[in-house]
Design a protein around this motif. Sequence first.
Motif, PDB file in Angstrom:
ATOM      1  N   ARG A  37       0.835  -1.205   0.000  1.00  0.00           N
ATOM      2  CA  ARG A  37       0.000   0.000   0.000  1.00  0.00           C
ATOM      3  C   ARG A  37       0.869   1.253   0.000  1.00  0.00           C
ATOM      4  O   ARG A  37       0.580   2.224  -0.697  1.00  0.00           O
ATOM      5  CB  ARG A  37      -0.936   0.008   1.208  1.00  0.00           C
ATOM      6  CG  ARG A  37      -1.933   1.171   1.174  1.00  0.00           C
ATOM      7  CD  ARG A  37      -2.798   1.237   2.401  1.00  0.00           C
ATOM      8  NE  ARG A  37      -2.150   1.760   3.567  1.00  0.00           N
ATOM      9  CZ  ARG A  37      -1.860   3.050   3.773  1.00  0.00           C
ATOM     10  NH1 ARG A  37      -2.101   3.941   2.854  1.00  0.00           N
ATOM     11  NH2 ARG A  37      -1.299   3.433   4.889  1.00  0.00           N
ATOM     12  N   ALA A  41       1.098   4.182  -2.907  1.00  0.00           N
ATOM     13  CA  ALA A  41       0.940   5.610  -2.614  1.00  0.00           C
ATOM     14  C   ALA A  41       2.123   6.407  -3.177  1.00  0.00           C
ATOM     15  O   ALA A  41       1.941   7.495  -3.726  1.00  0.00           O
ATOM     16  CB  ALA A  41       0.812   5.835  -1.108  1.00  0.00           C
ATOM     17  N   ALA A 114       3.951   4.377   6.568  1.00  0.00           N
ATOM     18  CA  ALA A 114       2.643   4.598   5.946  1.00  0.00           C
ATOM     19  C   ALA A 114       2.114   5.990   6.279  1.00  0.00           C
ATOM     20  O   ALA A 114       1.587   6.692   5.407  1.00  0.00           O
ATOM     21  CB  ALA A 114       1.657   3.528   6.393  1.00  0.00           C
ATOM     22  N   GLN A 115       2.256   6.411   7.533  1.00  0.00           N
ATOM     23  CA  GLN A 115       1.781   7.737   7.921  1.00  0.00           C
ATOM     24  C   GLN A 115       2.539   8.833   7.196  1.00  0.00           C
ATOM     25  O   GLN A 115       1.940   9.797   6.700  1.00  0.00           O
ATOM     26  CB  GLN A 115       1.890   7.910   9.433  1.00  0.00           C
ATOM     27  CG  GLN A 115       0.911   7.054  10.195  1.00  0.00           C
ATOM     28  CD  GLN A 115       1.155   7.069  11.697  1.00  0.00           C
ATOM     29  OE1 GLN A 115       2.232   7.407  12.166  1.00  0.00           O
ATOM     30  NE2 GLN A 115       0.147   6.663  12.456  1.00  0.00           N
ATOM     31  N   THR A 117       4.049   8.574   4.337  1.00  0.00           N
ATOM     32  CA  THR A 117       3.676   8.501   2.927  1.00  0.00           C
ATOM     33  C   THR A 117       2.288   9.091   2.701  1.00  0.00           C
ATOM     34  O   THR A 117       2.072   9.800   1.713  1.00  0.00           O
ATOM     35  CB  THR A 117       3.729   7.041   2.441  1.00  0.00           C
ATOM     36  OG1 THR A 117       5.043   6.535   2.676  1.00  0.00           O
ATOM     37  CG2 THR A 117       3.422   6.943   0.970  1.00  0.00           C
ATOM     38  N   ASP A 118       1.363   8.819   3.603  1.00  0.00           N
ATOM     39  CA  ASP A 118       0.022   9.403   3.478  1.00  0.00           C
ATOM     40  C   ASP A 118       0.082  10.923   3.507  1.00  0.00           C
ATOM     41  O   ASP A 118      -0.596  11.597   2.727  1.00  0.00           O
ATOM     42  CB  ASP A 118      -0.900   8.891   4.596  1.00  0.00           C
ATOM     43  CG  ASP A 118      -1.310   7.444   4.402  1.00  0.00           C
ATOM     44  OD1 ASP A 118      -1.107   6.900   3.296  1.00  0.00           O
ATOM     45  OD2 ASP A 118      -1.821   6.848   5.374  1.00  0.00           O
ATOM     46  N   THR A 119       0.898  11.465   4.402  1.00  0.00           N
ATOM     47  CA  THR A 119       1.054  12.917   4.479  1.00  0.00           C
ATOM     48  C   THR A 119       1.617  13.456   3.170  1.00  0.00           C
ATOM     49  O   THR A 119       1.120  14.442   2.627  1.00  0.00           O
ATOM     50  CB  THR A 119       1.986  13.297   5.651  1.00  0.00           C
ATOM     51  OG1 THR A 119       1.411  12.803   6.867  1.00  0.00           O
ATOM     52  CG2 THR A 119       2.170  14.795   5.748  1.00  0.00           C
ATOM     53  N   THR A 121       1.454  12.083   0.207  1.00  0.00           N
ATOM     54  CA  THR A 121       0.443  11.914  -0.843  1.00  0.00           C
ATOM     55  C   THR A 121      -0.571  13.051  -0.818  1.00  0.00           C
ATOM     56  O   THR A 121      -0.965  13.562  -1.867  1.00  0.00           O
ATOM     57  CB  THR A 121      -0.279  10.551  -0.677  1.00  0.00           C
ATOM     58  OG1 THR A 121       0.687   9.516  -0.703  1.00  0.00           O
ATOM     59  CG2 THR A 121      -1.280  10.321  -1.768  1.00  0.00           C
ATOM     60  N   GLN A 122      -0.978  13.470   0.371  1.00  0.00           N
ATOM     61  CA  GLN A 122      -1.962  14.541   0.498  1.00  0.00           C
ATOM     62  C   GLN A 122      -1.385  15.901   0.128  1.00  0.00           C
ATOM     63  O   GLN A 122      -2.094  16.760  -0.389  1.00  0.00           O
ATOM     64  CB  GLN A 122      -2.506  14.590   1.925  1.00  0.00           C
ATOM     65  CG  GLN A 122      -3.338  13.373   2.278  1.00  0.00           C
ATOM     66  CD  GLN A 122      -3.637  13.303   3.774  1.00  0.00           C
ATOM     67  OE1 GLN A 122      -3.267  14.178   4.540  1.00  0.00           O
ATOM     68  NE2 GLN A 122      -4.300  12.237   4.188  1.00  0.00           N
TER      69      GLN A 122
END
Length: 154
Positions: A37, A41, A114-115, A117-119, A121-122
């Motif tokens: 995942r 991302a 993951a956190q 990467t999520d940041t 990505t946003q």
Amino acid sequence: MQREKSIFDKIGSLIPGYRGYAEREGRRQSDKLLRLRIADALDRCASNVQDRIDDALRAGVPDQLGTHERCHKKLDTLAAKIRYAPHGVSSFFSDVQVKEEELLHLYELDCALAQSTDTLTQEIGQLDPNTALTHVDEIANAMDRRNSWLQERK
């Protein structure tokens, strides 16, 4: 509704220690899925950066093209590194045994990745290329620390 036990579950219940082994194996699979995942991302981030490169080329504004291209290359490399990273492999007959608490620590490291990467990505669409590159470097460094930690267990 409770699922019916498969033949493997029935056999496994007869083997001492199998339940713990099966739980660890499930965690290993979750670790792998989480890393996939994360890699996906990062692929989306790379696609976003590629769109910015294309826009800059169409607009005839090549001033930060080099930074965008470095960022795109690092994102591609990092996604592949994460996708194919070693995970907590351990089996009954393996020389290297990753213990349950170590597997939990590995999962925590992957969750932090993951956190981050999520940041990214946003925010990637609003970041200037140098800031985006800094964020990618931070994620790459975290991945290197994760892999070094896992390598020390061998």
